[in-house]
Every structure is written in structure tokens, then in C-alpha cells.
Design a protein around this motif. Structure first.
Motif, PDB file in Angstrom:
ATOM      1  N   ASP A  72       0.880  -1.172   0.000  1.00  0.00           N
ATOM      2  CA  ASP A  72       0.000   0.000   0.000  1.00  0.00           C
ATOM      3  C   ASP A  72       0.914   1.217   0.000  1.00  0.00           C
ATOM      4  N   VAL A  83      -2.215   0.666  -4.721  1.00  0.00           N
ATOM      5  CA  VAL A  83      -2.230  -0.654  -4.094  1.00  0.00           C
ATOM      6  C   VAL A  83      -1.801  -1.669  -5.145  1.00  0.00           C
ATOM      7  N   ILE A 125      -6.024   4.114   1.089  1.00  0.00           N
ATOM      8  CA  ILE A 125      -5.046   3.569   2.027  1.00  0.00           C
ATOM      9  C   ILE A 125      -5.125   4.302   3.359  1.00  0.00           C
TER      10      ILE A 125
END
Lengths: 177, 352
Positions: free
Chosen positions: A5, A54, A65
Motif C-alpha cells: 500500500d 495498491v 489507504i
């Protein structure tokens, strides 16, 4: 499961959003699940930009995120704003030519790379973002150098393809640090 | 299926409409959906279509009214304040039974509000933002791939029933990029539009497209016809995704991008031994009531999570019909509910 992430943040014009696009596209070329979400809010008017990328081996649930495994920052305000969202043991990759502030966190891995200075020495300061991505790739292995190169061909318009060899050089430079 | 392409949600809506055979786009720019207009401005001339940047949203919806009256597939797109301006046209087109597609990439309101994501136009879309007893089919995609598939489907549903179909997304969906895989050929239903005002060529009676019936008996008869059509749609066009609901401790309901955040919550909760299910309405109207009834006995409670003050919440409560308590968690103003907050709410409800 391999999952990154990644939050990339800095000023508008530093290639923050494009760096994210190249990364996400490269992930897709490796048959991973990816998403790219830009900031499009009013903060862009103040000149800052960020994007959430991601890359995962499993379908991406939310593209937003909250806990970043990697933060790449190209200006001081972004470091202050986002350092707390990095997970314990996560990475913070900083363009130290532009960010003087120190990272307060003690539980993350920090890399300070004078990317803008290095890119300027190469003859094009806009490669700074690529140098920082190089570090990300070397450290996490989330995508390969070859996919990155392939992705550049997809993301850059044809008239900019002449830049690709230099961008790959910049990436390698970041990877070797 | 072709190769995967990384594309922005808004652009995918444009591409999907073209693939569905829509060659008429009318719009007026507004963040966060202007890329739809950009895409159409670029692509329409290549396919021999028409792109018009109208002088206002009111004009754009009436251009859609005109194009749809002539029997062609037409699209307009906007974001919340712009959709409010279109309401009169939406009511008129609904009465005239015109098939067309309207995209609302919702931003936070009320008023001019802000440009960040919200779901605060749920009531407006499903309960009728314009006047009169009308319905639109409202589709709520949650990914870029689904934006593509549902946009194509929207045109099919519109033609099949002579109804307006709204695609409701938000800035997250519109602005994000995700891989999308286009089909080689779209399934486009072909409908004889022998009602269309497309020119008599002097060999048939005039077709009249209207929304005015001064005679009350005729007006009521027309209303009954509309209602009959809405029941047919309600019994055959419901779409819903049900995930992890068997033996769930709690069932969360969310639509669009929020449903994706809930999927993260499901994995987080699992690590703590809590089983969370998800019912994601894909058609907001017709609402998937029976899916809620089907699972009503399973969880201890229901929770709806939305980016508004609790709008779909009311429909969930009606569907659950008192069999279980329904809770609500929402954020407004462009704030996005975090997975941690949702998980905390779940724990508070389940007292764990």
C-alpha cells in the motif's frame, strides 16, 4: 501474500501522480491486482498532490489507504502529514534534496535519498521521482525493473518514449542505493 | 475479453457508452466527473457521433430528451448540483417514457458543497428528485470494471423498458484507475423503437412524445401504466452482491465505493474472530429487499455504512422490517468512513 500500500506525495509538477500510474501499470503487467487513486481535493490548489497505489496478489478491496506500507515523499509538508499513516516496520523514502525535516517515527525504515540533486546531475530534475521508485522496487521487489520499463511504454505518450532509456538509468540508480 | 488496460473510472464510463452504441452526449462540466465530457469530446468525432457542451445542465438534459425522442441512445453526466438542475427534465422524460442514461458522480452537499466523494444523493436518485410518481433504475457500481459493465447494461435496461437509468458513483470511482477488460463485442439488445419521433416518411401517423395529459382520466391511466412498468422492473431487474453472510454475526450493507471499505473491514474483523457479512445493493432502485429478508434471521444485527446522514439506511430498515435492529454509521462533507471506525462500530453493536 505480497501486498504493498504505497502513498506517494509531494508538490504538483513533480510527477507524483505519474509515478503512481507507472507503478500501478507495471503491477498490472505482472498480473497483480492494482488500483491508483489520486488526490483531487481542494488541497491540490495549494500545490500539493498525492496518490494511493495498491499492488497486491489478491483483489484490491478498498483503493483508499489508511495504513501505508511505503510512503514516498517529495516535500516537507507531506512528510508531516503522512508519516503517521505508515505501518510499523514500513518504509519511508524521502527526497532529501527537498525535505529537511527529520522523521519522528522510530519504528519504520527510513531512506533519505538526494533524488532531485541526483536527477539534476543527470540533466533532468523530473527523474527524481523515478530514482525514489528505484529504491522502492529494490527494497520491496513489488515489481521488476523490466515491468517498469514496459509500463513506461504504456503510460508515456509516444512522443516522450525517447526519455525511456534515461528513466531506466534513473531507476537503476535508485535501485543501487 | 481483450487485454487489461489501466483506466480512469470516468473515462471508462465514456468508453462503455460508446461501446453500447451511444453516439449522443450532452453535458456541462463539473468536478469530479468532467473527464467523461473530455473523453466524449475527443472520441465522438472519431465515431461520427455528437458531443455538445450545453450552456447549462438544464439544456443538456433537454437535449437528451430530444435525442431520446428521436430514438437514439443518449447520455448526460454531471455531479450533484448539476443533477439537481436536471430534475425537471428527468421528471418530464420519465413521464414521456424516454430511454436514456444519466451519470451522477456524486460530490458532497447540500448546496454547492465540495468536490469530495459522498453518497448524499441517494434519496434524490431513488425516491424521485423531480416531481411526480416516477422511478429511475439506479445502478451503483463499485469498481472500474463494474462501471464499464453497468454502463453498457444501463443502455440496455433503458431501451428495454423505456426508462431513465442513472449510474451513481462518487469521486473515488470516477477519479481512480483500475484495470478494465473490455469485451470484444458488447451484448446490445435491439429494440424496435416504433414509438420514436424519428420522421414518418409520409407512410405512418405522427408519433407524439409528450408529458402532458390534461384529461385526469388519461393522466391517471398513464400513471397506472408507469406503475405497472415499475413493478415489472422491480420483479426482474434487481442486482445485489452478497458476501460472507452465512453465519454472520452482523451484516453490513453498503453500496458503491463504501462497500469496498467494508470488504477490508471483513478481513480485519475475521482476525478478531468476528464474522461480518456484506449485502451490497447494485441496483439502488429496484432495491434488493428480498435479499435482506432472506438473511434477516442470520445476524445479531444489521449495520448500514454510507457517506451521508443515513439514506439507504431507511430502505434497509424497511426491508428488514423490524426483524432485527438496524444501526447506522456515516460520514459527510467529503469525509470517508475509515475501516477502523466501522470495525469499532461493529464491536460496539456486538458488545465485544
Amino acid at each position: 501474500m505480497i501486498k504493498q500500500d504505497i502513498v506517494i506525495a509531494g508538490f504538483g509538477g513533480q510527477g507524483i501522480l505519474s509515478a503512481g500510474k507507472v507503478l500501478a501499470n507495471a503491477g498490472m503487467l505482472e498480473d497483480k491486482y492494482v488500483s491508483w487513486l489520486p488526490s483531487y481535493g481542494p488541497e491540490m490548489r495549494g500545490g500539493t498532490a498525492n496518490c494511493h497505489v495498491v499492488i497486491s496478489e489478491e483483489p484490491v478491496a478498498s483503493p483508499i489507504i489508511n495504513d501505508a506500507t511505503t510512503l514516498i515523499v517529495m516535500n516537507g509538508p507531506s512528510l508531516e502529514k503522512f508519516e503517521d499513516m505508515v505501518v510499523e516496520g514500513g518504509l519511508i523514502i524521502i527526497d532529501s534534496s527537498l525535505v529537511e525535516t527529520e522523521v519522528k517515527r522510530k519504528d519504520v525504515e527510513v531512506f533519505r535519498i538526494p533524488a532531485s540533486k541526483m536527477a539534476d546531475d543527470m540533466g533532468n530534475v523530473t527523474y527524481a521521482n523515478i530514482i525514489l521508485l528505484g529504491k522502492l522496487i529494490a527494497k520491496t521487489g513489488i515489481i521488476s525493473k523490466d515491468s517498469f520499463e514496459e509500463s513506461l511504454k504504456k503510460v508515456l505518450p509516444a512522443k516522450k518514449h525517447y526519455m525511456i532509456p534515461e528513466e531506466v538509468e534513473a531507476l537503476k540508480m535508485g535501485m543501487s542505493l | 475479453m481483450g487485454e487489461k488496460i489501466l483506466m480512469k473510472g470516468n473515462e471508462v464510463i465514456g468508453e462503455a457508452a460508446l461501446r453500447a452504441g451511444c453516439k449522443h452526449y450532452f453535458g456541462y462540466p463539473i468536478t469530479p466527473q468532467t473527464e467523461i465530457a473530455h473523453y466524449m469530446a475527443k472520441r465522438m468525432p472519431m465515431v461520427g457521433g455528437t458531443f455538445v457542451q450545453a450552456e447549462s445542465e438544464v439544456a443538456a438534459i433537454n437535449m437528451v430528451y430530444g435525442a431520446a425522442s428521436a430514438g437514439v441512445r443518449a447520455l448526460t453526466s454531471s455531479s450533484s448540483p448539476g443533477i439537481s438542475l436536471k430534475q425537471e427534465g428527468i421528471s418530464y422524460a420519465s413521464c414521456a417514457e424516454l430511454p436514456a442514461v444519466i451519470v451522477n458522480i456524486v460530490r458532497c452537499g447540500p448546496g454547492l458543497g465540495g468536490i469530495l466523494p459522498a453518497q448524499c444523493d441517494y434519496f434524490q436518485a431513488v425516491k424521485g428528485g423531480g416531481h411526480g410518481d416516477y422511478k429511475m433504475v439506479v445502478l451503483a457500481p463499485c469498481s472500474v470494471q463494474e462501471l464499464y459493465e453497468l454502463t453498457v447494461e444501463a443502455f440496455n435496461i433503458a431501451d428495454k423498458y423505456r426508462i431513465l437509468v442513472m449510474i451513481m458513483g462518487d469521486g473515488i470511482l470516477g477519479q481512480m484507475m483500475e484495470p478494465v477488460e473490455f469485451k470484444d463485442k458488447e451484448e446490445i439488445i435491439s429494440v424496435q423503437k416504433n414509438w420514436a419521433a424519428s420522421g414518418t416518411k409520409m407512410n405512418r401517423e405522427n408519433n407524439v412524445i409528450t408529458s402532458i395529459y390534461i384529461d385526469p382520466e388519461k393522466m391517471e391511466k398513464h400513471n397506472l401504466k408507469l406503475q405497472e412498468k415499475y413493478s415489472r422492473i422491480a420483479s426482474s431487474e434487481v442486482k445485489v452482491e452478497t458476501y460472507n453472510c452465512e453465519n454472520a454475526d452482523i451484516i453490513v450493507s453498503a453500496f458503491g465505493s463504501v462497500a469496498r471499505i467494508v470488504k477490508n473491514v471483513i478481513s480485519m474483523a475475521e482476525k478478531e474472530g468476528i464474522k461480518v457479512g456484506l449485502i451490497r445493493p447494485i441496483t439502488l432502485w429496484p432495491f434488493p429487499e428480498s435479499e435482506f429478508l432472506k438473511y434477516a434471521d442470520v445476524p445479531k444485527a444489521f449495520l448500514t455504512v454510507e457517506m451521508n446522514a443515513g439514506q439507504m439506511f431507511e430502505d434497509v430498515k424497511m426491508a428488514v422490517n423490524g426483524r432485527k435492529k438496524v444501526y447506522f454509521h456515516g460520514r459527510m462533507g467529503g469525509m470517508i468512513p475509515t475501516q477502523q471506525d466501522i470495525l469499532d462500530k461493529i464491536k460496539e453493536i456486538l458488545k465485544v
